[in-house]
Design a protein around this motif. Structure first.
Motif, PDB file in Angstrom:
ATOM      1  N   ALA A 100       0.851  -1.185   0.000  1.00 43.61           N
ATOM      2  CA  ALA A 100       0.000   0.000   0.000  1.00 43.61           C
ATOM      3  C   ALA A 100       0.883   1.230   0.000  1.00 43.61           C
ATOM      4  CB  ALA A 100      -0.920   0.024   1.210  1.00 43.61           C
ATOM      5  N   SER A 101       0.598   2.133  -0.908  1.00 39.84           N
ATOM      6  CA  SER A 101       1.258   3.440  -0.924  1.00 39.84           C
ATOM      7  C   SER A 101       0.258   4.424  -0.349  1.00 39.84           C
ATOM      8  CB  SER A 101       1.622   3.838  -2.351  1.00 39.84           C
ATOM      9  OG  SER A 101       2.570   2.939  -2.882  1.00 39.84           O
ATOM     10  N   VAL A 102       0.719   5.244   0.613  1.00 38.98           N
ATOM     11  CA  VAL A 102      -0.177   6.171   1.304  1.00 38.98           C
ATOM     12  C   VAL A 102       0.518   7.511   1.476  1.00 38.98           C
ATOM     13  CG1 VAL A 102      -1.629   6.529   3.339  1.00 38.98           C
ATOM     14  CG2 VAL A 102      -0.988   4.201   2.685  1.00 38.98           C
ATOM     15  N   VAL A 103      -0.217   8.596   1.227  1.00 37.52           N
ATOM     16  CA  VAL A 103       0.247   9.936   1.560  1.00 37.52           C
ATOM     17  C   VAL A 103      -0.855  10.600   2.379  1.00 37.52           C
ATOM     18  CG1 VAL A 103       1.780  10.181  -0.428  1.00 37.52           C
ATOM     19  CG2 VAL A 103      -0.570  10.928  -0.624  1.00 37.52           C
ATOM     20  N   THR A 104      -0.444  11.449   3.320  1.00 37.97           N
ATOM     21  CA  THR A 104      -1.410  12.117   4.188  1.00 37.97           C
ATOM     22  C   THR A 104      -1.124  13.606   4.251  1.00 37.97           C
ATOM     23  OG1 THR A 104      -0.051  11.760   6.154  1.00 37.97           O
ATOM     24  CG2 THR A 104      -1.681  10.062   5.654  1.00 37.97           C
ATOM     25  N   GLY A 105      -2.146  14.357   4.613  1.00 39.33           N
ATOM     26  CA  GLY A 105      -1.993  15.789   4.810  1.00 39.33           C
ATOM     27  C   GLY A 105      -3.328  16.480   4.918  1.00 39.33           C
ATOM     28  N   ASP A 106      -3.384  17.563   5.668  1.00 37.30           N
ATOM     29  CA  ASP A 106      -4.585  18.391   5.801  1.00 37.30           C
ATOM     30  C   ASP A 106      -5.842  17.579   6.102  1.00 37.30           C
ATOM     31  OD1 ASP A 106      -3.122  20.716   5.326  1.00 37.30           O
ATOM     32  OD2 ASP A 106      -3.359  20.523   3.156  1.00 37.30           O
ATOM     33  N   GLY A 107      -5.744  16.638   7.029  1.00 31.30           N
ATOM     34  CA  GLY A 107      -6.918  15.877   7.446  1.00 31.30           C
ATOM     35  C   GLY A 107      -7.424  14.895   6.417  1.00 31.30           C
ATOM     36  N   ALA A 108      -6.573  14.460   5.514  1.00 35.30           N
ATOM     37  CA  ALA A 108      -6.988  13.510   4.485  1.00 35.30           C
ATOM     38  C   ALA A 108      -5.873  12.495   4.245  1.00 35.30           C
ATOM     39  CB  ALA A 108      -7.315  14.234   3.187  1.00 35.30           C
ATOM     40  N   ALA A 109      -6.243  11.413   3.598  1.00 31.34           N
ATOM     41  CA  ALA A 109      -5.273  10.400   3.199  1.00 31.34           C
ATOM     42  C   ALA A 109      -5.618   9.928   1.795  1.00 31.34           C
ATOM     43  CB  ALA A 109      -5.297   9.217   4.161  1.00 31.34           C
ATOM     44  N   CYS A 110      -4.602   9.747   0.993  1.00 32.52           N
ATOM     45  CA  CYS A 110      -4.751   9.151  -0.331  1.00 32.52           C
ATOM     46  C   CYS A 110      -3.922   7.885  -0.337  1.00 32.52           C
ATOM     47  CB  CYS A 110      -4.263  10.089  -1.433  1.00 32.52           C
ATOM     48  SG  CYS A 110      -5.333  11.502  -1.671  1.00 32.52           S
ATOM     49  N   PHE A 111      -4.487   6.827  -0.906  1.00 27.81           N
ATOM     50  CA  PHE A 111      -3.786   5.550  -0.864  1.00 27.81           C
ATOM     51  C   PHE A 111      -4.162   4.688  -2.061  1.00 27.81           C
ATOM     52  CE2 PHE A 111      -7.704   5.260   1.496  1.00 27.81           C
ATOM     53  CZ  PHE A 111      -8.263   4.061   1.080  1.00 27.81           C
ATOM     54  N   GLN A 112      -3.321   3.684  -2.277  1.00 32.27           N
ATOM     55  CA  GLN A 112      -3.559   2.714  -3.338  1.00 32.27           C
ATOM     56  C   GLN A 112      -2.936   1.390  -2.925  1.00 32.27           C
ATOM     57  OE1 GLN A 112      -1.653   3.584  -7.109  1.00 32.27           O
ATOM     58  NE2 GLN A 112      -3.271   2.535  -8.221  1.00 32.27           N
ATOM     59  N   PHE A 113      -3.726   0.324  -3.010  1.00 30.23           N
ATOM     60  CA  PHE A 113      -3.226  -1.020  -2.778  1.00 30.23           C
ATOM     61  C   PHE A 113      -2.714  -1.560  -4.100  1.00 30.23           C
ATOM     62  CE2 PHE A 113      -6.203  -0.425   0.683  1.00 30.23           C
ATOM     63  CZ  PHE A 113      -5.564  -1.033   1.755  1.00 30.23           C
ATOM     64  N   HIS A 114      -1.600  -2.307  -4.054  1.00 28.40           N
ATOM     65  CA  HIS A 114      -0.999  -2.796  -5.291  1.00 28.40           C
ATOM     66  C   HIS A 114      -0.087  -3.967  -5.000  1.00 28.40           C
ATOM     67  CE1 HIS A 114       2.718  -0.652  -4.115  1.00 28.40           C
ATOM     68  NE2 HIS A 114       1.890   0.244  -3.641  1.00 28.40           N
ATOM     69  N   GLN A 115       0.381  -4.594  -6.060  1.00 26.56           N
ATOM     70  CA  GLN A 115       1.390  -5.646  -5.953  1.00 26.56           C
ATOM     71  C   GLN A 115       2.750  -4.966  -5.801  1.00 26.56           C
ATOM     72  OE1 GLN A 115       0.517  -8.887  -5.782  1.00 26.56           O
ATOM     73  NE2 GLN A 115      -1.628  -8.255  -6.002  1.00 26.56           N
ATOM     74  N   ALA A 116       3.796  -5.730  -5.703  1.00 30.20           N
ATOM     75  CA  ALA A 116       5.144  -5.174  -5.580  1.00 30.20           C
ATOM     76  C   ALA A 116       5.455  -4.253  -6.750  1.00 30.20           C
ATOM     77  CB  ALA A 116       6.166  -6.304  -5.513  1.00 30.20           C
TER      78      ALA A 116
END
Length: 89
Positions: A54-70
């Motif tokens: 999972a790649s995740v970035v956060t900021g300003d009360g939110a999170a963006c993410f994506q599940f993926h393979q290697a």
């Protein structure tokens, strides 16, 4: 909620939907109740339970993410850049 899923008490996350490979943006108080960094840890923990990354970035009360393979070489940076742009929208 599926067995082995990580969640907050009183919250049930749509993990099946979220693990479909798309990028997701969720807001604190609507999609999760904890601090964004704590939610990011829950996303990564859920990925591990499913044999995913999972790649995740956060900021300003939110999170963006994506599940993926290697990732293949260079994909991680591209993925994180896209997630940061999505977060800033």
């Amino acid at each position: 909620m599926t067995q082995g899923a990580v969640s907050e008490p009183g919250w049930s996350y749509p993990w099946k939907e979220w693990t479909d490979g798309r990028m997701w943006r969720v807001e604190q108080g609507q999609g999760f109740s904890v601090e964004p960094e704590a939610f990011a840890k829950a996303v990564r923990a859920h990925a591990r339970t499913r044999g995913l990354k999972a790649s995740v970035v956060t900021g300003d009360g939110a999170a963006c993410f994506q599940f993926h393979q290697a990732d293949k070489p260079g994909e991680r940076e591209i993925r994180l850049k896209a997630l940061r742009q999505y977060l800033d929208q």
